[in-house]
Scaffold this motif. Structure first.
Motif, PDB file in Angstrom:
ATOM      1  N   LEU A 114       5.056  -9.859  10.148  1.00  0.00           N
ATOM      2  CA  LEU A 114       3.861  -9.527   9.373  1.00  0.00           C
ATOM      3  C   LEU A 114       3.472  -8.063   9.571  1.00  0.00           C
ATOM      4  CD1 LEU A 114       1.651 -10.468   7.497  1.00  0.00           C
ATOM      5  CD2 LEU A 114       0.356 -11.298   9.475  1.00  0.00           C
ATOM      6  N   ILE A 115       3.530  -7.621  10.806  1.00  0.00           N
ATOM      7  CA  ILE A 115       3.191  -6.221  11.086  1.00  0.00           C
ATOM      8  C   ILE A 115       4.149  -5.290  10.359  1.00  0.00           C
ATOM      9  CG2 ILE A 115       3.155  -4.472  12.902  1.00  0.00           C
ATOM     10  CD1 ILE A 115       2.244  -6.799  14.797  1.00  0.00           C
ATOM     11  N   ASN A 116       5.417  -5.601  10.443  1.00  0.00           N
ATOM     12  CA  ASN A 116       6.402  -4.747   9.792  1.00  0.00           C
ATOM     13  C   ASN A 116       6.187  -4.698   8.285  1.00  0.00           C
ATOM     14  OD1 ASN A 116       7.642  -4.037  12.148  1.00  0.00           O
ATOM     15  ND2 ASN A 116       9.198  -5.645  12.047  1.00  0.00           N
ATOM     16  N   TYR A 117       5.878  -5.860   7.733  1.00  0.00           N
ATOM     17  CA  TYR A 117       5.696  -5.888   6.282  1.00  0.00           C
ATOM     18  C   TYR A 117       4.485  -5.049   5.877  1.00  0.00           C
ATOM     19  CZ  TYR A 117       4.505  -7.374   1.630  1.00  0.00           C
ATOM     20  OH  TYR A 117       4.171  -7.367   0.294  1.00  0.00           O
ATOM     21  N   ILE A 118       3.364  -5.251   6.561  1.00  0.00           N
ATOM     22  CA  ILE A 118       2.151  -4.534   6.167  1.00  0.00           C
ATOM     23  C   ILE A 118       2.275  -3.054   6.495  1.00  0.00           C
ATOM     24  CG2 ILE A 118      -0.326  -4.334   6.589  1.00  0.00           C
ATOM     25  CD1 ILE A 118      -0.427  -7.347   6.897  1.00  0.00           C
ATOM     26  N   SER A 119       2.977  -2.760   7.573  1.00  0.00           N
ATOM     27  CA  SER A 119       3.200  -1.355   7.900  1.00  0.00           C
ATOM     28  C   SER A 119       3.948  -0.652   6.776  1.00  0.00           C
ATOM     29  CB  SER A 119       4.012  -1.236   9.191  1.00  0.00           C
ATOM     30  OG  SER A 119       3.330  -1.840  10.252  1.00  0.00           O
ATOM     31  N   THR A 120       4.869  -1.364   6.227  1.00  0.00           N
ATOM     32  CA  THR A 120       5.710  -0.764   5.204  1.00  0.00           C
ATOM     33  C   THR A 120       5.068  -0.788   3.825  1.00  0.00           C
ATOM     34  OG1 THR A 120       7.618  -1.538   6.448  1.00  0.00           O
ATOM     35  CG2 THR A 120       8.018  -0.816   4.194  1.00  0.00           C
ATOM     36  N   ASN A 121       4.406  -1.893   3.529  1.00  0.00           N
ATOM     37  CA  ASN A 121       3.930  -2.084   2.158  1.00  0.00           C
ATOM     38  C   ASN A 121       2.419  -2.007   1.998  1.00  0.00           C
ATOM     39  OD1 ASN A 121       6.620  -2.954   0.851  1.00  0.00           O
ATOM     40  ND2 ASN A 121       6.464  -4.261   2.654  1.00  0.00           N
ATOM     41  N   GLY A 122       1.731  -1.994   3.093  1.00  0.00           N
ATOM     42  CA  GLY A 122       0.281  -1.964   2.993  1.00  0.00           C
ATOM     43  C   GLY A 122      -0.283  -3.315   2.614  1.00  0.00           C
ATOM     44  N   LEU A 123      -1.600  -3.342   2.495  1.00  0.00           N
ATOM     45  CA  LEU A 123      -2.257  -4.582   2.137  1.00  0.00           C
ATOM     46  C   LEU A 123      -2.192  -4.770   0.633  1.00  0.00           C
ATOM     47  CD1 LEU A 123      -5.414  -4.295   4.424  1.00  0.00           C
ATOM     48  CD2 LEU A 123      -3.341  -5.628   4.826  1.00  0.00           C
ATOM     49  N   GLY A 124      -1.874  -5.988   0.252  1.00  0.00           N
ATOM     50  CA  GLY A 124      -1.790  -6.271  -1.176  1.00  0.00           C
ATOM     51  C   GLY A 124      -2.144  -7.709  -1.454  1.00  0.00           C
ATOM     52  N   CYS A 125      -1.332  -8.332  -2.245  1.00  0.00           N
ATOM     53  CA  CYS A 125      -1.581  -9.727  -2.601  1.00  0.00           C
ATOM     54  C   CYS A 125      -1.137 -10.641  -1.464  1.00  0.00           C
ATOM     55  CB  CYS A 125      -0.836 -10.077  -3.884  1.00  0.00           C
ATOM     56  SG  CYS A 125      -1.011 -11.792  -4.365  1.00  0.00           S
ATOM     57  N   TRP A 126      -2.091 -11.284  -0.854  1.00  0.00           N
ATOM     58  CA  TRP A 126      -1.761 -12.093   0.320  1.00  0.00           C
ATOM     59  C   TRP A 126      -0.861 -13.266  -0.029  1.00  0.00           C
ATOM     60  CZ3 TRP A 126      -1.977 -10.309   4.930  1.00  0.00           C
ATOM     61  CH2 TRP A 126      -2.947  -9.379   5.280  1.00  0.00           C
ATOM     62  N   GLU A 184       8.629   3.225   9.482  1.00  0.00           N
ATOM     63  CA  GLU A 184       8.551   4.484   8.782  1.00  0.00           C
ATOM     64  C   GLU A 184       7.347   4.521   7.868  1.00  0.00           C
ATOM     65  OE1 GLU A 184      11.604   7.603   6.911  1.00  0.00           O
ATOM     66  OE2 GLU A 184      12.154   5.835   8.034  1.00  0.00           O
ATOM     67  N   CYS A 185       6.688   5.640   7.866  1.00  0.00           N
ATOM     68  CA  CYS A 185       5.544   5.800   6.987  1.00  0.00           C
ATOM     69  C   CYS A 185       6.002   5.885   5.552  1.00  0.00           C
ATOM     70  CB  CYS A 185       4.757   7.055   7.329  1.00  0.00           C
ATOM     71  SG  CYS A 185       3.917   6.923   8.888  1.00  0.00           S
ATOM     72  N   ASN A 186       5.182   5.358   4.703  1.00  0.00           N
ATOM     73  CA  ASN A 186       5.458   5.563   3.303  1.00  0.00           C
ATOM     74  C   ASN A 186       4.268   6.198   2.629  1.00  0.00           C
ATOM     75  OD1 ASN A 186       3.745   3.510   3.201  1.00  0.00           O
ATOM     76  ND2 ASN A 186       5.065   2.123   2.088  1.00  0.00           N
ATOM     77  N   ASN A 187       4.111   5.935   1.436  1.00  0.00           N
ATOM     78  CA  ASN A 187       3.331   6.746   0.534  1.00  0.00           C
ATOM     79  C   ASN A 187       1.833   6.565   0.605  1.00  0.00           C
ATOM     80  OD1 ASN A 187       3.317   4.215  -0.222  1.00  0.00           O
ATOM     81  ND2 ASN A 187       4.234   4.481  -2.220  1.00  0.00           N
ATOM     82  N   ILE A 188       1.298   6.282   1.722  1.00  0.00           N
ATOM     83  CA  ILE A 188      -0.134   6.118   1.769  1.00  0.00           C
ATOM     84  C   ILE A 188      -0.775   7.460   2.095  1.00  0.00           C
ATOM     85  CG2 ILE A 188      -2.030   4.890   2.829  1.00  0.00           C
ATOM     86  CD1 ILE A 188      -0.008   2.796   3.703  1.00  0.00           C
ATOM     87  N   PRO A 189      -1.507   7.999   1.160  1.00  0.00           N
ATOM     88  CA  PRO A 189      -2.137   9.289   1.422  1.00  0.00           C
ATOM     89  C   PRO A 189      -3.274   9.125   2.405  1.00  0.00           C
ATOM     90  CG  PRO A 189      -2.893   8.419  -0.674  1.00  0.00           C
ATOM     91  CD  PRO A 189      -1.858   7.460  -0.161  1.00  0.00           C
ATOM     92  N   SER A 190      -3.426  10.066   3.226  1.00  0.00           N
ATOM     93  CA  SER A 190      -4.516  10.001   4.182  1.00  0.00           C
ATOM     94  C   SER A 190      -5.517  11.087   3.875  1.00  0.00           C
ATOM     95  CB  SER A 190      -3.981  10.175   5.600  1.00  0.00           C
ATOM     96  OG  SER A 190      -3.420  11.439   5.731  1.00  0.00           O
ATOM     97  N   SER A 191      -6.662  10.912   4.394  1.00  0.00           N
ATOM     98  CA  SER A 191      -7.682  11.933   4.243  1.00  0.00           C
ATOM     99  C   SER A 191      -8.489  11.966   5.512  1.00  0.00           C
ATOM    100  CB  SER A 191      -8.577  11.612   3.055  1.00  0.00           C
ATOM    101  OG  SER A 191      -9.187  10.368   3.250  1.00  0.00           O
TER     102      SER A 191
END
Length: 373
Positions: A25-37, A290-297
């Motif tokens: 679960l951690i790996n998935y959310i790390s990679t894909n972020g939160l989405g459709c549960w 690995e980080c993906n496309n989540i922009p940070s601010s």
DNA sequence: AAAATTCACAACCGCTCGAAG
DNA sequence: CCTTCGAGCGGTTGTGAATTT
């Protein structure tokens, strides 16, 4: 017994989560972020229902969870908030950074409630009307002196009310030990009819996790929807002026601007001043991902502390514009706000707090508990 | 030492709500 | 409107550790 619809479609595992499942679960959310549960179990390769995954993430695996015992300060805040909000655990938990509604609920049911029940105060949120307000005894004061401050009694009664003057929070919790917590609870339980009046604590304002801040990171909550939160409360008490006052106070404390997500959109309209390192993304925490496309601010310091500093308890310029200081002295500010209440001679607000140590507000970032060696 | 009890908290269940079609 | 679905919430139960008998 029927299961949730998403659980009926396939044979799902139930019960405690294994470390392997957590890792997936951690790996998935790390990679894909939160989405459709509902899609998470399939995509993450888990034999769980989406609901279970969501719960596991929110209550246990999220990197910004604090974990560990509740501090007396947190306990006091829970009691205060429960008086206003009742069993709205999610609402209460929003004011306790790093704590989940489940955690707060469990803590209430296992620790606080049993301390209050013997005194018949287990249901403070729905506590009936006060006795005759004309009753006079030492240590009473009028809440009406400050229209921005309300208590449960004001929620229930629209006229002038009096409540006992509480001991200073600083007096009670200076050392942060549970013995004093007991004293505090006993004090309030013995002083009919209600505990100290309610003031939203600076803890409310922690739209960032203090531990991150103490580590030099600035956190912008991912999904804090200020408007939604208080819209709900206003809807619930739409005709209740007292609650409107409460939300006004909290509005001062929680600047809607801070609702800008940590992982902001692509617009530039939420640009803020850079203030040191940004809270690391989940994938930066989870080793090997690995980080993906989540922009940070980043978040500006003023955005974080501005609303607090604007309170009248911090005369112009007196609010320390330093994150570490802010975090270290939250309870000092809590007490400062408490001191806004018109107090009797028996109530002192002058005592000071020891700065909270990192461990007191520390979270356990590791994946915890039962599966720990 | 073993059984019984208590406790904390993780997880589940049923429900509501809002969005989308 | 009505239905469906997903998200979220609060109440409740289950589980294992800790404590007591």
């Amino acid at each position: 017994m029927g299961h949730h619809s998403c659980c009926n479609k396939q044979k799902v595992k139930r019960g405690l989560w294994s470390p392997e499942e957590d890792e997936k679960l951690i790996n998935y959310i790390s990679t894909n972020g939160l989405g459709c549960w509902s899609a998470v179990p399939r995509l993450a390769g888990l034999q769980r229902c989406g609901k279970s995954c969501r719960l596991r993430w929110i209550n246990y695996l999220r990197p910004d969870l604090k974990r560990g015992s509740f501090s007396p300060q947190e306990a006091a805040l829970i009691i205060e908030l429960h008086r206003i909000l009742g069993n709205r655990w999610a609402q209460i938990a929003k004011h306790l950074p790093g704590r989940t509604d489940n955690e707060v609920k469990n803590f209430w049911n296992s620790s606080i409630k049993k301390k209050l029940i013997p005194h018949g105060l287990s249901d403070l949120a729905t506590f009936p009307n006060l006795p005759n307000p004309s009753a006079s005894y030492e240590g009473l004061y009028s809440l009406n002196a400050n229209p921005n401050l309300i208590s449960t009694t004001q929620v229930q009664q629209d006229h002038q009310v009096y409540i006992p003057t509480p001991p200073s929070m600083a007096q009670v919790f200076n050392q942060g030990d549970m013995i004093k917590m007991d004293q505090y609870l006993n004090y309030n339980a013995n002083l009919f009819p209600v505990p100290p009046s309610v003031v939203p604590s600076p803890l409310d304002l922690s739209c960032y996790d203090p531990t991150w801040s103490s580590l030099g990171y600035h956190y912008r909550p991912q999904q804090f929807d200020h408007q939604h939160v208080f819209k709900q409360e206003e809807d619930m008490f739409i005709n209740n002026e007292a609650v409107a006052n409460y939300t006004t106070v909290v509005d001062k404390l929680v600047d809607p601007k801070m609702a800008t997500p940590l992982y902001g959109d692509d617009d530039d309209d939420d640009a803020v001043l850079p203030m040191g390192p940004v809270m690391p993304k989940l994938c930066e925490i989870t080793k090997g991902n690995e980080c993906n496309n989540i922009p940070s601010s980043s978040v500006s310091q003023d955005q974080v502390i501005g609303p607090i500093a604007s309170l009248s308890c911090f005369p112009s310029g007196s609010y320390p514009h330093d994150h570490h200081h802010v975090v270290a002295n939250q309870m000092e500010y809590f007490d400062a706000i408490m001191s806004l209440l018109p107090s009797s001679s028996s109530s002192s607000s002058s005592s000071s707090f020891s700065p909270l140590s990192c461990s007191q507000f520390g979270m356990n970032p590791t994946f915890p508990s039962r599966w720990d060696p």
